[in-house]
Design a protein around this motif. Sequence first.
Motif, PDB file in Angstrom:
ATOM      1  N   TYR A  29       0.817  -1.222   0.000  1.00 36.52           N
ATOM      2  CA  TYR A  29       0.000   0.000   0.000  1.00 36.52           C
ATOM      3  C   TYR A  29       0.848   1.267   0.000  1.00 36.52           C
ATOM      4  O   TYR A  29       0.325   2.364  -0.116  1.00 36.52           O
ATOM      5  CB  TYR A  29      -0.963  -0.011   1.192  1.00 36.52           C
ATOM      6  N   TYR A  30       2.141   1.090   0.179  1.00 36.07           N
ATOM      7  CA  TYR A  30       3.039   2.247   0.066  1.00 36.07           C
ATOM      8  C   TYR A  30       3.418   2.391  -1.412  1.00 36.07           C
ATOM      9  O   TYR A  30       3.591   1.382  -2.103  1.00 36.07           O
ATOM     10  CB  TYR A  30       4.320   2.028   0.877  1.00 36.07           C
ATOM     11  N   PRO A  31       3.570   3.623  -1.886  1.00 33.69           N
ATOM     12  CA  PRO A  31       3.957   3.772  -3.295  1.00 33.69           C
ATOM     13  C   PRO A  31       5.394   3.312  -3.517  1.00 33.69           C
ATOM     14  O   PRO A  31       6.219   3.490  -2.628  1.00 33.69           O
ATOM     15  CB  PRO A  31       3.843   5.284  -3.511  1.00 33.69           C
ATOM     16  N   PRO A  32       5.744   2.709  -4.657  1.00 34.17           N
ATOM     17  CA  PRO A  32       4.841   2.481  -5.780  1.00 34.17           C
ATOM     18  C   PRO A  32       3.996   1.219  -5.577  1.00 34.17           C
ATOM     19  O   PRO A  32       4.550   0.149  -5.445  1.00 34.17           O
ATOM     20  CB  PRO A  32       5.820   2.263  -6.934  1.00 34.17           C
TER      21      PRO A  32
END
Lengths: 372, 480
Positions: free
Chosen positions: B334-337
């Motif tokens: 859920y953290y980018p990317p």
Amino acid sequence: MGIDEIRETMDSCKHCFMCRHACPTFLTTKLDSHTPRGYALMMAEVDAGKLRWAGSVADRFYQCSQCGLCRQDCAYHWAEDDLVRHGREEIVAAGAAPARIREIADRLMKTGTPVEGGSGIPAVMRDKIGAKGAEVLYVAGWAARREAPETIEAMAKIFDSLKVTWCCMEDEGCGIELLELGYAGEARRQAAAFVKRVAKIAPKRIVSSCPHLCRALREQHGLLGIDPPSMPVLHTAEFLAVELEAGRLSIGGGRREAVGYHDPCQLGRKLGIFDEPRRVIAAAIGAPPLELYHSREAAECCGAGSVMLTTEPDLAADVARRRLEGARNEGVRTLVTACGNCKTLMRRALEGDGSGMEVLDIAELAAASLRS
Amino acid sequence: MNRSDFTVEILRYELESIVGADHVVTDEAEMEAQALDVWWVTRFWRFSDNDFPKPFAIVFPETAEQVSRVVRFCNEHRIACVPRGGGAGDSGGASPIRGGVVLDMKRMDRIVSLNERSLTVRVQTGIIQKHLEEYLNRKGYTMNHFPASFTTSTLGGFISTNGTGVLSSKYGKMIDMVHQLEVVLPSGRIFKSLPVRLHSTGPDYSRLFFGAEGTLGIVTEALCKIHPLPQKRLFRGFLLPGLAEGVEAGRRIMVNGLQPSLMRLYDEKDTGHILTKQFGVDAQGCVMLVGFDGRGRVVDAQYEDAREILEAAGARDLGEDPGKNWWEGRYKSYYPPNDYIAYPWMTAVTDTVAPYEDIERIYHEMRRAVEEGFAQWGAQFHAHFSHWYDWGASFYPTFLLKEYPEDTREAMRLYNRILDAAARASVDNGGVINEHHGIGLRSGRLMRLIYGERYDLAVDIKRALDTQNIMNPGKLGLGD
């Protein structure tokens, strides 16, 4: 400089809410504009021409302590703390720095310290300013000089017990605060002048109670194109640990109950120095310090970083109260830290709260337990 | 709201008299920072150089009494009142589409009491779930609610969307995790449900507020269930020959009374992605991750039975790494990317829940509706089955388009058409769209499709409780 250097971070973080739980300013104000996502989003909107660096937008960018806990929390360690610094450079370049920031930056440029009236010279330092041929150049940091001279007195006692000759500088301005406030050009000039003064003194070691200065000399001057000093730069916690392990420093018997350790952001998360202060505390009190739930890499910031101690004293004190309350709830009565800014702010935050909690610099703890 | 600056200033002063001047925010920075959630449409609209609706004030109350006074104030002035928790929903649920006042609940984060005998915690609902969980962990307990937005969303947000975490197969949805609610009703009255919900003294009225997304009131306090930290957590990965074998194995595990806390069955497309990316394995089939937690001997015994069922279904044991690594890194994606949902790709989830006799057919029909119906756009569809019961299961499909029309309105039309087609495939085949991420603006129009005439009851309740339609107007398909 500015947005172009941090674009990838900005474009990633503007979508992401994940690290918000860690941001000490957000946890104090509960404002989305105080979150890493908020900063990235505002910067992107400025970049898109939909917002201007002005008013509340510029203000918020100066209410981040750049503690780096967001970066630590992030699965990909996006450099949100750097994003804020780049944002400040944009703000300064746009002539939009809030008045209080301009005033403090001006003071830094003139005196090397962010506080009115300068950092002062505590009595214990007076005959050490510019002393020739000393082995150690001790840089106390403006907060210790102005607000916590007992830290310097403690270091003097330790130097004496070790028979280490030491000296001080009158002007300790190393440029780091100016860099953090977005004045990179002025920071470079101040850093270069600092390095020249050090070269003239030519100590064998630099020892500092200020983690910000240690990081500046070890890492951040490089960002400004300034070479690191040729001699080792040690934080006092490292210095004490080295002397302890070499058998030259003899401490102990200073047993106290409920001693906790607050990892200063610059010393811990940024420079990775976690074990040395714990070893020194363990030697001084005969037991390891209580580990706070949020400690080491995950330590919460006290709010003092990135000049917030001076630029945002009320907000910073609120952040510190939160940290102190957390430590108190975990049973800590004496909180040891290793940063003059942390100590100054936390002590202010404790004023009049009746908790009886005490904040000490690690040098004070060590000096108090020196074996004769 | 179209009011003069003078009126706004007067109204602002009134709000300040309730919560304090420091807690009424109207500045540009906060308005900008709040005007975005993670819904693709919100982001697309905003990043296409459009403005997004903003409230005239954001208010940060600290007590239920303050919430009550703000709501009464909104009623008196017929001002829309939008509660906001983390604001990280993906359906526009906290968007102030009629302006008005946003009630940001995050100052209401106090843990009121812990009961270690009945295993409950009483807490204000503005607390971020991770902070509540940390508090409980320090005391030796857990709430076992671990949704994707665990680190950023509030307890109140989860209650208001009837959220579901990754261990829901054992610990349930939010409605199963709460004994008692305190709610400020649209009139401003404070309603506290009975101290327990398992009673037969009339209906359990607290059920009205789970999933109501603030349209019927603002949840201010909850008495939540807690559990001792498990003595043991066991995870294991299996590779099944296909989806059908996986669903049947999952069904047999559940109907035989086993209690896996985790059971995630990935379809072939998801499996290919996971196996290649995470394990460097090139194999066909469907991965199922299983997990059990609790007392050690019970965990071991339950796992042994589950393993027998899986092996009888042709599963290959992949060892503990797949499940363990997934658990430890469950938030990483859920953290980018975010490699599956990275903006600007057009994505949405269309969770569906259904009995076992329908669930697999729904999956195939929904997949067909998306992939074949929107083949010209290269629509992709992938899913995993992640919430299992002894009567059915829920699967979590995602559609993804890497290209779509440049025109903002055309792109949004396309988005809605895909969502409609997926929902239709579910409903026509006996499924229920299971939007634990929130109905909000995204799926409001689908409520009539899902409920049919039954939804008249919801409208009647809304009208009876919220006579001036001030509470989060425009959401849940309840009218503007």
